[in-house]
Design an enzyme around this catalytic site. Structure first.
Site, short mmCIF file in Angstrom:
data_model
loop_
_atom_site.label_atom_id
_atom_site.label_comp_id
_atom_site.label_asym_id
_atom_site.label_seq_id
_atom_site.Cartn_x
_atom_site.Cartn_y
_atom_site.Cartn_z
N GLY A 50 11.96 -3.29 -55.01
CA GLY A 50 12.58 -2.45 -54.36
C GLY A 50 13.21 -2.96 -53.14
N CYS A 51 13.63 -2.16 -51.98
CA CYS A 51 14.32 -2.47 -50.74
C CYS A 51 13.39 -3.78 -50.25
CB CYS A 51 14.36 -1.33 -49.84
SG CYS A 51 14.71 -1.94 -48.31
N PHE A 52 13.97 -4.58 -50.10
CA PHE A 52 13.11 -6.05 -49.62
C PHE A 52 12.57 -5.93 -48.20
CE2 PHE A 52 17.38 -8.53 -49.33
CZ PHE A 52 17.94 -7.54 -48.39
N TRP A 53 12.91 -4.89 -47.33
CA TRP A 53 12.30 -4.97 -46.10
C TRP A 53 10.99 -4.56 -46.04
CZ3 TRP A 53 16.62 -0.76 -43.79
CH2 TRP A 53 18.04 -1.80 -43.65
N GLU A 94 16.97 -7.34 -55.12
CA GLU A 94 16.52 -7.76 -53.80
C GLU A 94 14.95 -8.29 -53.91
OE1 GLU A 94 16.91 -4.81 -50.75
OE2 GLU A 94 19.00 -4.26 -51.48
#
Length: 210
Positions: A50-53, A94
């Site tokens: 999911g969101c790579f952060w 991502e």
């Protein structure tokens, strides 16, 4: 068992960019160049959660991980930018590029972190983050790791079933293609912005002991 997403070959793919993204800062946690390659027996795997952060922060915190970066993998457009990937028209996910010391940790240990810290059954989304760029993915860099990855996939699918979960694992498994670095602002985002958005959320099902 494994799957390759049809979204990695979009019919309406965005045209290639001419130039690569060039890092302007060293790794904010490790202090080394983000382009550092595996050395001295180190290994590498590329993971989409999911969101790579939030995914990058979870992975740089693991003992034995010596370098991480965020970027884009699994698509067709060359040198994509974040805004390109967010259209869903580059085919990329991502991802976090992870370099680790196998004398300290293992691919199996990192895959346990992977399975337990996102929901690999959601297809082209993670929670409120919707789109093919948020798909679950494992891109292995060493062909010898394919069997380990597929065994891990099967073990987690069995654990979900044993826990009464009816949804199947949709994680894309494939050899790593070209990995493109994301923009500097996205690198180690949650180290630079500790209160920033983190979309990580698992199924609540633990990976079975090995």
């Amino acid at each position: 068992m494994s799957m390759q997403s049809s979204f990695s070959q979009p019919d309406n793919a965005i045209a290639d960019r001419a130039d690569a993204i060039t890092p302007t800062e060293p790794h904010a946690v490790f202090g080394q160049p983000i382009t550092t390659a595996p050395a001295n027996g180190q290994k590498q795997v590329i993971l989409g959660m999911g969101c790579f952060w939030g995914a990058e922060r979870k992975l740089w915190q693991q003992p034995g991980v010596v370098m991480t970066s965020v970027g884009y993998c699994g698509g067709v457009t060359q040198h994509p930018r974040y805004q390109d990937v967010c259209t869903g028209q580059t085919g990329h996910a991502e991802v976090v590029n992870v370099i680790f010391d196998p004398s300290v940790t293992s691919l199996d240990a990192l895959l346990t972190i992977f399975w337990e810290n996102h929901d690999p059954t959601q297809g082209l989304r993670q929670g409120n983050d919707v789109g093919p760029q948020y798909r679950s993915a494992i891109y292995y860099c060493d062909p010898a790791d394919c069997a380990t990855v597929e065994a891990s996939f099967a073990a987690y699918q069995a654990a979900l079933k044993a826990a009464g979960k009816s949804d199947g694992v949709t994680t894309e498994i494939a050899p790593a293609g070209t990995y493109f670095l994301a923009e500097t602002d996205h690198q180690q985002y949650l180290h630079k912005n500790p209160q920033g958005y983190c979309g990580l959320g698992g199924t609540g099902v633990c990976f079975p002991p090995q």
